[in-house]
Scaffold this active site. Structure first.
Site, PDB file in Angstrom:
ATOM      1  CB  CYS A   1       0.632 -24.536  16.020  1.00 41.46           C
ATOM      2  SG  CYS A   1       0.852 -24.568  14.221  1.00 41.46           S
TER       3      CYS A   1
ATOM      4  CB  CYS B   1      -3.519 -20.168  12.209  1.00 46.69           C
ATOM      5  SG  CYS B   1      -3.445 -21.773  13.036  1.00 46.69           S
TER       6      CYS B   1
END
Length: 361
Positions: free
Chosen positions: A102, A199
């Site tokens: 990410c 997340c």
């Protein structure tokens, strides 16, 4: 450092770290624009999703410190570049670290590109790490001064172009001081807890989330001697070194010591478990990593004495670079490492300097 007249786009998550980052940069004279990234679409109304509240926290902080903010949706990019890899890796029996990908693909690529389109010279995030330019003009990624919060492990895939346009204001500040600053300036989120875990999963049970995308495929659970001691629900749902959730806690099998996941036999759908934290099957003296990425663009030389981490928050482990052959790196450790897990990142350090690393095979 004076930022007078310079535009910086700060990734604001609604948390304390990114909020203090934005405030610090404004105090230094930067023209600060806050950018809230939405990287996941599903379950916005579920008990596990905090996206709406996070955005409200960003707006509240921005109003207080006097910066403009906008929201941008990178959910499509995230699913293509990060989540698809996450599922592929788990399906193959490995344990990926999506936060590493990410950072490389979303926060320091899609986000960076968007920031440049807004006329920014640099971006900033609330990561605990440092960037400096050395005498040769190369940008170096360093551990944060507060080693207990250092996040360079997650940033090791960043390259020269990305680091040259990145600021990490919190890299020089202890976490305790960041909390104090938040309270002193009256941030509405000053007491907000730090986010933990992956997340897009949030606080929901990991196994439940994974089961939405990957089917269960039960098979035998065996000891190294080949004795069947139980049944697993699917190899994707376990990781090496795992102790909880194996289902052998009340088993009469074995010698009474705790059970750990030690190996996965994908061809035969078999999960191997061992007893005892220091069982030989859990110790690895040599590892190979691939999909290499080097901050300076060049690998360390074979024979170089380094330190490495094979998981976040692990202490640096002394090692020697045995070989760098194309896209394969071989490391030998001074002491065998515990539960080295395929899919995780092996990250190399020279003191506080993060050199880069690769994916453990």
């Amino acid at each position: 450092m004076s930022g007078a007249g310079k535009r910086v786009v700060v990734g604001m998550s609604g948390g304390v770290d990114s909020s203090v980052t934005a405030w610090l940069l404004k105090q230094q004279g930067y023209e600060v624009i806050g950018l809230f990234m939405k990287n996941w679409e599903d379950d916005d109304d579920s008990e596990y999703c905090s996206t709406r509240q996070d955005w409200l926290d960003v707006v509240s902080v921005a109003d207080l410190i006097g910066v403009d903010v906008e929201a941008v949706n990178f959910a499509a990019e995230y699913k293509d570049r990060v989540f698809a890899d996450f599922l592929r890796e788990y399906s193959a029996g490995r344990t990926p670290n999506p936060d590493v990908l990410c950072n490389a693909e979303i926060k320091f690529k899609a986000f960076l590109d968007h920031a440049m389109s807004l006329g920014a010279e640099t971006i900033a995030t609330g990561h605990y790490a440092r960037v400096r330019q050395n005498a040769a003009g190369r940008f170096e990624l360093l551990k944060a001064l507060d080693h207990t919060k250092d996040q360079s492990y997650f940033l090791h895939r960043l390259n020269q172009a990305q680091l040259s346009r990145t600021l990490f204001p919190l890299g020089e500040i202890p976490k305790t001081r960041v909390r104090e600053i938040a309270a002193e300036i009256g941030l509405p989120n000053a007491k907000k807890k730090d986010s933990t875990g992956i997340c897009f999963i949030g606080e929901r049970p990991f196994r439940d989330f994974l089961n939405r995308y990957l089917p269960t495929k039960p098979g035998p659970m065996k000891t190294p001697e080949g004795k069947v001691v139980g049944e697993h629900i699917g190899l994707a749902f376990y990781t090496l070194g795992q102790r909880k959730g194996i289902g052998l806690g009340g088993s009469r099998e074995g010698n009474g010591d705790a059970w750990y996941v030690a190996r996965k036999d994908m061809a035969n759908n078999t999960l191997y478990v061992v007893q005892g934290h220091d069982h030989p099957w859990l110790l690895t003296p040599v590892l190979t990593a691939s999909d290499l990425s080097w901050v300076a663009g060049e690998p360390p030389a074979a024979g170089a004495a380094m330190a490495a981490k094979t998981r976040y928050r692990q202490s640096d482990a002394a090692c020697t670079v045995q070989a760098v052959d194309g896209d394969a790196l071989t490391l030998r450790f001074a002491e065998a490492q515990w539960a080295v897990t395929p899919g995780q990142s092996a990250v190399l350090y020279d003191g506080d300097i993060c050199l880069g690393g690769g994916i453990i095979q």
